[in-house]
Design a protein around this motif. Structure first.
Motif, PDB file in Angstrom:
ATOM      1  N   PRO A   1       0.668   3.387  59.967  1.00  0.00           N
ATOM      2  CA  PRO A   1      -0.136   4.161  60.917  1.00  0.00           C
ATOM      3  C   PRO A   1      -0.010   5.680  60.716  1.00  0.00           C
ATOM      4  CG  PRO A   1       1.881   3.483  61.977  1.00  0.00           C
ATOM      5  CD  PRO A   1       1.881   2.854  60.597  1.00  0.00           C
ATOM      6  N   LEU A   2       0.866   6.111  59.808  1.00  0.00           N
ATOM      7  CA  LEU A   2       1.107   7.536  59.604  1.00  0.00           C
ATOM      8  C   LEU A   2      -0.042   8.168  58.827  1.00  0.00           C
ATOM      9  CD1 LEU A   2       4.877   7.187  58.715  1.00  0.00           C
ATOM     10  CD2 LEU A   2       3.893   7.831  60.926  1.00  0.00           C
ATOM     11  N   ARG A   3      -0.322   9.434  59.133  1.00  0.00           N
ATOM     12  CA  ARG A   3      -1.466  10.128  58.543  1.00  0.00           C
ATOM     13  C   ARG A   3      -1.038  11.324  57.708  1.00  0.00           C
ATOM     14  NH1 ARG A   3      -3.576   6.169  58.199  1.00  0.00           N
ATOM     15  NH2 ARG A   3      -4.383   5.040  59.945  1.00  0.00           N
ATOM     16  N   PRO A   4      -1.798  11.663  56.670  1.00  0.00           N
ATOM     17  CA  PRO A   4      -1.462  12.799  55.806  1.00  0.00           C
ATOM     18  C   PRO A   4      -1.198  14.075  56.601  1.00  0.00           C
ATOM     19  CG  PRO A   4      -3.281  11.576  54.870  1.00  0.00           C
ATOM     20  CD  PRO A   4      -3.046  11.008  56.246  1.00  0.00           C
ATOM     21  N   GLY A   5      -0.144  14.797  56.173  1.00  0.00           N
ATOM     22  CA  GLY A   5       0.241  16.044  56.809  1.00  0.00           C
ATOM     23  C   GLY A   5       1.227  15.880  57.945  1.00  0.00           C
ATOM     24  N   GLN A   6       1.343  14.695  58.486  1.00  0.00           N
ATOM     25  CA  GLN A   6       2.277  14.427  59.579  1.00  0.00           C
ATOM     26  C   GLN A   6       3.708  14.576  59.080  1.00  0.00           C
ATOM     27  OE1 GLN A   6       1.391  10.606  61.289  1.00  0.00           O
ATOM     28  NE2 GLN A   6       3.055  10.713  62.780  1.00  0.00           N
ATOM     29  N   THR A   7       4.597  15.100  59.929  1.00  0.00           N
ATOM     30  CA  THR A   7       6.005  15.249  59.585  1.00  0.00           C
ATOM     31  C   THR A   7       6.809  14.160  60.284  1.00  0.00           C
ATOM     32  OG1 THR A   7       5.723  17.628  59.358  1.00  0.00           O
ATOM     33  CG2 THR A   7       7.967  16.846  59.624  1.00  0.00           C
ATOM     34  N   VAL A   8       7.770  13.579  59.557  1.00  0.00           N
ATOM     35  CA  VAL A   8       8.620  12.519  60.100  1.00  0.00           C
ATOM     36  C   VAL A   8      10.071  12.784  59.719  1.00  0.00           C
ATOM     37  CG1 VAL A   8       6.800  10.755  60.032  1.00  0.00           C
ATOM     38  CG2 VAL A   8       8.303  11.040  58.061  1.00  0.00           C
ATOM     39  N   ALA A   9      10.982  12.195  60.455  1.00  0.00           N
ATOM     40  CA  ALA A   9      12.395  12.178  60.082  1.00  0.00           C
ATOM     41  C   ALA A   9      12.648  10.850  59.381  1.00  0.00           C
ATOM     42  CB  ALA A   9      13.277  12.299  61.322  1.00  0.00           C
ATOM     43  N   VAL A  10      13.146  10.909  58.152  1.00  0.00           N
ATOM     44  CA  VAL A  10      13.435   9.702  57.378  1.00  0.00           C
ATOM     45  C   VAL A  10      14.916   9.408  57.577  1.00  0.00           C
ATOM     46  CG1 VAL A  10      13.330   8.602  55.120  1.00  0.00           C
ATOM     47  CG2 VAL A  10      11.650  10.360  55.732  1.00  0.00           C
ATOM     48  N   THR A  11      15.223   8.232  58.149  1.00  0.00           N
ATOM     49  CA  THR A  11      16.592   7.960  58.588  1.00  0.00           C
ATOM     50  C   THR A  11      17.339   6.902  57.787  1.00  0.00           C
ATOM     51  OG1 THR A  11      15.757   6.417  60.261  1.00  0.00           O
ATOM     52  CG2 THR A  11      16.089   8.720  60.940  1.00  0.00           C
ATOM     53  N   GLY A  12      16.656   6.126  56.951  1.00  0.00           N
ATOM     54  CA  GLY A  12      17.367   5.133  56.155  1.00  0.00           C
ATOM     55  C   GLY A  12      16.430   4.200  55.421  1.00  0.00           C
ATOM     56  N   LEU A  13      16.996   3.452  54.482  1.00  0.00           N
ATOM     57  CA  LEU A  13      16.231   2.419  53.772  1.00  0.00           C
ATOM     58  C   LEU A  13      16.050   1.220  54.690  1.00  0.00           C
ATOM     59  CD1 LEU A  13      17.747   2.228  50.176  1.00  0.00           C
ATOM     60  CD2 LEU A  13      15.354   2.623  50.745  1.00  0.00           C
ATOM     61  N   ALA A  14      14.903   0.586  54.597  1.00  0.00           N
ATOM     62  CA  ALA A  14      14.691  -0.665  55.318  1.00  0.00           C
ATOM     63  C   ALA A  14      15.563  -1.751  54.672  1.00  0.00           C
ATOM     64  CB  ALA A  14      13.215  -1.053  55.257  1.00  0.00           C
ATOM     65  N   HIS A  15      15.680  -2.871  55.337  1.00  0.00           N
ATOM     66  CA  HIS A  15      16.486  -3.983  54.839  1.00  0.00           C
ATOM     67  C   HIS A  15      16.006  -4.417  53.454  1.00  0.00           C
ATOM     68  CE1 HIS A  15      18.232  -8.006  54.579  1.00  0.00           C
ATOM     69  NE2 HIS A  15      19.121  -7.555  55.440  1.00  0.00           N
ATOM     70  N   ALA A  16      16.934  -4.806  52.619  1.00  0.00           N
ATOM     71  CA  ALA A  16      16.625  -5.200  51.242  1.00  0.00           C
ATOM     72  C   ALA A  16      15.579  -6.308  51.174  1.00  0.00           C
ATOM     73  CB  ALA A  16      17.906  -5.634  50.524  1.00  0.00           C
ATOM     74  N   ASP A  17      15.571  -7.233  52.125  1.00  0.00           N
ATOM     75  CA  ASP A  17      14.584  -8.317  52.105  1.00  0.00           C
ATOM     76  C   ASP A  17      13.158  -7.782  52.204  1.00  0.00           C
ATOM     77  OD1 ASP A  17      16.498 -10.261  51.809  1.00  0.00           O
ATOM     78  OD2 ASP A  17      16.534 -10.821  53.935  1.00  0.00           O
ATOM     79  N   LEU A  18      12.940  -6.766  53.019  1.00  0.00           N
ATOM     80  CA  LEU A  18      11.617  -6.163  53.144  1.00  0.00           C
ATOM     81  C   LEU A  18      11.234  -5.432  51.862  1.00  0.00           C
ATOM     82  CD1 LEU A  18       9.134  -5.504  54.835  1.00  0.00           C
ATOM     83  CD2 LEU A  18      10.386  -3.559  55.779  1.00  0.00           C
ATOM     84  N   CYS A  19      12.224  -4.870  51.199  1.00  0.00           N
ATOM     85  CA  CYS A  19      11.973  -4.073  49.993  1.00  0.00           C
ATOM     86  C   CYS A  19      11.750  -4.930  48.745  1.00  0.00           C
ATOM     87  CB  CYS A  19      13.107  -3.066  49.792  1.00  0.00           C
ATOM     88  SG  CYS A  19      13.126  -1.787  51.081  1.00  0.00           S
ATOM     89  N   ARG A  20      11.551  -6.207  48.919  1.00  0.00           N
ATOM     90  CA  ARG A  20      11.214  -7.082  47.782  1.00  0.00           C
ATOM     91  C   ARG A  20       9.744  -6.958  47.396  1.00  0.00           C
ATOM     92  NH1 ARG A  20      14.639 -12.588  48.000  1.00  0.00           N
ATOM     93  NH2 ARG A  20      16.598 -11.649  48.611  1.00  0.00           N
ATOM     94  N   VAL A  21       8.942  -6.356  48.282  1.00  0.00           N
ATOM     95  CA  VAL A  21       7.509  -6.207  48.003  1.00  0.00           C
ATOM     96  C   VAL A  21       7.123  -4.754  47.750  1.00  0.00           C
ATOM     97  CG1 VAL A  21       6.852  -8.286  49.250  1.00  0.00           C
ATOM     98  CG2 VAL A  21       6.925  -6.107  50.453  1.00  0.00           C
ATOM     99  N   GLY A  22       8.003  -3.833  48.059  1.00  0.00           N
ATOM    100  CA  GLY A  22       7.802  -2.398  47.909  1.00  0.00           C
ATOM    101  C   GLY A  22       8.999  -1.723  48.544  1.00  0.00           C
ATOM    102  N   ILE A  23       9.105  -0.423  48.402  1.00  0.00           N
ATOM    103  CA  ILE A  23      10.239   0.270  49.009  1.00  0.00           C
ATOM    104  C   ILE A  23       9.791   0.866  50.339  1.00  0.00           C
ATOM    105  CG2 ILE A  23      11.907   2.143  48.784  1.00  0.00           C
ATOM    106  CD1 ILE A  23      12.458  -0.250  46.913  1.00  0.00           C
ATOM    107  N   PHE A  24      10.504   0.510  51.394  1.00  0.00           N
ATOM    108  CA  PHE A  24      10.214   0.974  52.742  1.00  0.00           C
ATOM    109  C   PHE A  24      11.425   1.686  53.317  1.00  0.00           C
ATOM    110  CE2 PHE A  24       7.359  -2.496  51.913  1.00  0.00           C
ATOM    111  CZ  PHE A  24       6.163  -2.076  52.463  1.00  0.00           C
TER     112      PHE A  24
END
Length: 122
Positions: A56-79
Protein backbone atom coordinates in the motif's frame (compact mmCIF):
# COMPACT_ATOMS: atom_id res chain seq x y z
CA UNK A 1 13.07 -2.53 -15.28
CA UNK A 2 14.49 -5.81 -16.44
CA UNK A 3 17.44 -5.42 -18.71
CA UNK A 4 19.17 -2.55 -16.94
CA UNK A 5 22.90 -2.20 -17.59
CA UNK A 6 25.02 -5.08 -16.29
CA UNK A 7 27.28 -4.19 -13.36
CA UNK A 8 30.13 -6.73 -13.45
CA UNK A 9 31.39 -5.91 -9.94
CA UNK A 10 27.94 -6.31 -8.41
CA UNK A 11 27.26 -9.48 -10.42
CA UNK A 12 30.53 -10.96 -9.12
CA UNK A 13 29.74 -10.06 -5.49
CA UNK A 14 26.27 -11.57 -5.76
CA UNK A 15 27.62 -14.75 -7.37
CA UNK A 16 30.43 -15.16 -4.83
CA UNK A 17 28.77 -13.94 -1.60
CA UNK A 18 25.03 -14.38 -1.97
CA UNK A 19 24.09 -17.24 -4.25
CA UNK A 20 27.36 -19.18 -4.20
CA UNK A 21 26.61 -22.92 -3.99
CA UNK A 22 22.85 -22.26 -4.34
CA UNK A 23 21.41 -24.82 -6.73
CA UNK A 24 17.68 -24.19 -6.48
CA UNK A 25 15.11 -21.51 -5.64
CA UNK A 26 15.02 -22.25 -1.91
CA UNK A 27 18.82 -22.13 -1.59
CA UNK A 28 18.99 -18.82 -3.50
CA UNK A 29 16.24 -17.36 -1.30
CA UNK A 30 18.07 -18.44 1.86
CA UNK A 31 21.37 -17.11 0.46
CA UNK A 32 19.78 -13.69 -0.01
CA UNK A 33 18.10 -13.81 3.39
CA UNK A 34 21.36 -14.66 5.17
CA UNK A 35 23.34 -12.05 3.22
CA UNK A 36 20.84 -9.33 4.08
CA UNK A 37 20.51 -10.48 7.70
CA UNK A 38 24.29 -10.15 8.08
CA UNK A 39 24.61 -6.78 6.32
CA UNK A 40 21.51 -4.74 7.17
CA UNK A 41 21.66 -2.57 10.30
CA UNK A 42 18.20 -1.70 11.64
CA UNK A 43 16.48 0.62 12.12
CA UNK A 44 16.97 3.04 9.26
CA UNK A 45 14.81 5.52 7.42
CA UNK A 46 13.75 4.72 3.87
CA UNK A 47 11.88 6.34 1.03
CA UNK A 48 9.50 4.45 -1.20
CA UNK A 49 11.15 4.39 -4.62
CA UNK A 50 8.31 2.88 -6.64
CA UNK A 51 4.76 1.63 -6.30
CA UNK A 52 4.26 -2.12 -6.14
CA UNK A 53 1.01 -4.07 -6.36
CA UNK A 54 1.92 -6.05 -3.23
CA UNK A 55 2.22 -2.92 -1.05
CA UNK A 56 0.00 0.00 0.00
CA UNK A 57 3.05 2.31 0.19
CA UNK A 58 3.40 5.06 -2.42
CA UNK A 59 6.45 6.64 -4.10
CA UNK A 60 8.07 9.42 -2.08
CA UNK A 61 6.61 8.24 1.22
CA UNK A 62 9.08 7.95 4.11
CA UNK A 63 9.07 4.89 6.40
CA UNK A 64 11.10 3.52 9.29
CA UNK A 65 12.57 0.14 8.33
CA UNK A 66 12.80 -1.95 11.49
CA UNK A 67 13.78 -5.49 10.49
CA UNK A 68 13.68 -8.37 8.04
CA UNK A 69 10.42 -10.27 7.77
CA UNK A 70 10.41 -13.93 8.79
CA UNK A 71 12.52 -16.19 6.58
CA UNK A 72 9.44 -18.19 5.49
CA UNK A 73 7.91 -15.08 3.91
CA UNK A 74 11.21 -14.25 2.22
CA UNK A 75 11.08 -17.46 0.17
CA UNK A 76 9.17 -15.56 -2.53
CA UNK A 77 11.00 -12.21 -2.29
CA UNK A 78 12.72 -10.13 0.34
CA UNK A 79 10.37 -8.32 2.71
CA UNK A 80 11.06 -6.01 5.64
CA UNK A 81 9.07 -4.64 8.55
CA UNK A 82 8.32 -0.94 8.24
CA UNK A 83 6.49 1.61 10.33
CA UNK A 84 4.34 4.00 8.34
CA UNK A 85 1.70 6.34 9.76
CA UNK A 86 2.06 4.62 13.14
CA UNK A 87 1.31 1.21 11.60
CA UNK A 88 3.68 -1.74 11.35
CA UNK A 89 3.50 -3.64 8.08
CA UNK A 90 5.57 -5.84 5.83
CA UNK A 91 6.81 -4.32 2.56
CA UNK A 92 9.02 -5.51 -0.31
CA UNK A 93 12.63 -4.38 0.13
CA UNK A 94 12.69 -3.76 -3.64
CA UNK A 95 10.35 -0.83 -2.97
CA UNK A 96 12.55 0.95 -0.40
CA UNK A 97 15.61 3.17 -0.86
CA UNK A 98 17.64 3.74 2.33
CA UNK A 99 18.06 7.34 3.45
CA UNK A 100 20.26 7.26 6.53
CA UNK A 101 21.66 3.73 6.57
CA UNK A 102 25.28 2.73 7.07
CA UNK A 103 27.48 1.82 4.10
CA UNK A 104 27.05 -1.96 4.43
CA UNK A 105 23.28 -1.58 4.56
CA UNK A 106 23.26 0.69 1.51
CA UNK A 107 25.42 -1.71 -0.50
CA UNK A 108 23.37 -4.78 0.45
CA UNK A 109 20.12 -3.03 -0.49
CA UNK A 110 21.66 -1.82 -3.75
CA UNK A 111 22.65 -5.45 -4.46
CA UNK A 112 19.05 -6.60 -3.87
CA UNK A 113 17.62 -3.75 -5.98
CA UNK A 114 20.01 -4.66 -8.79
CA UNK A 115 19.06 -8.36 -8.63
CA UNK A 116 15.36 -7.56 -8.48
CA UNK A 117 15.43 -4.89 -11.18
CA UNK A 118 17.39 -7.15 -13.53
CA UNK A 119 14.43 -9.53 -13.32
CA UNK A 120 16.40 -12.31 -11.64
CA UNK A 121 14.40 -14.76 -9.57
CA UNK A 122 15.17 -17.21 -6.81
Amino acid sequence: MAGTKINAEREHRIEMEVVVDAYNEEERAMGWYCYLEENLAFPFEGRIRKAMASSPLRPGQTVAVTGLAHADLCRVGIFVWVTSNQRDLVAPLAQIAPLNADEATQEAIADWHYWHDQGYAF
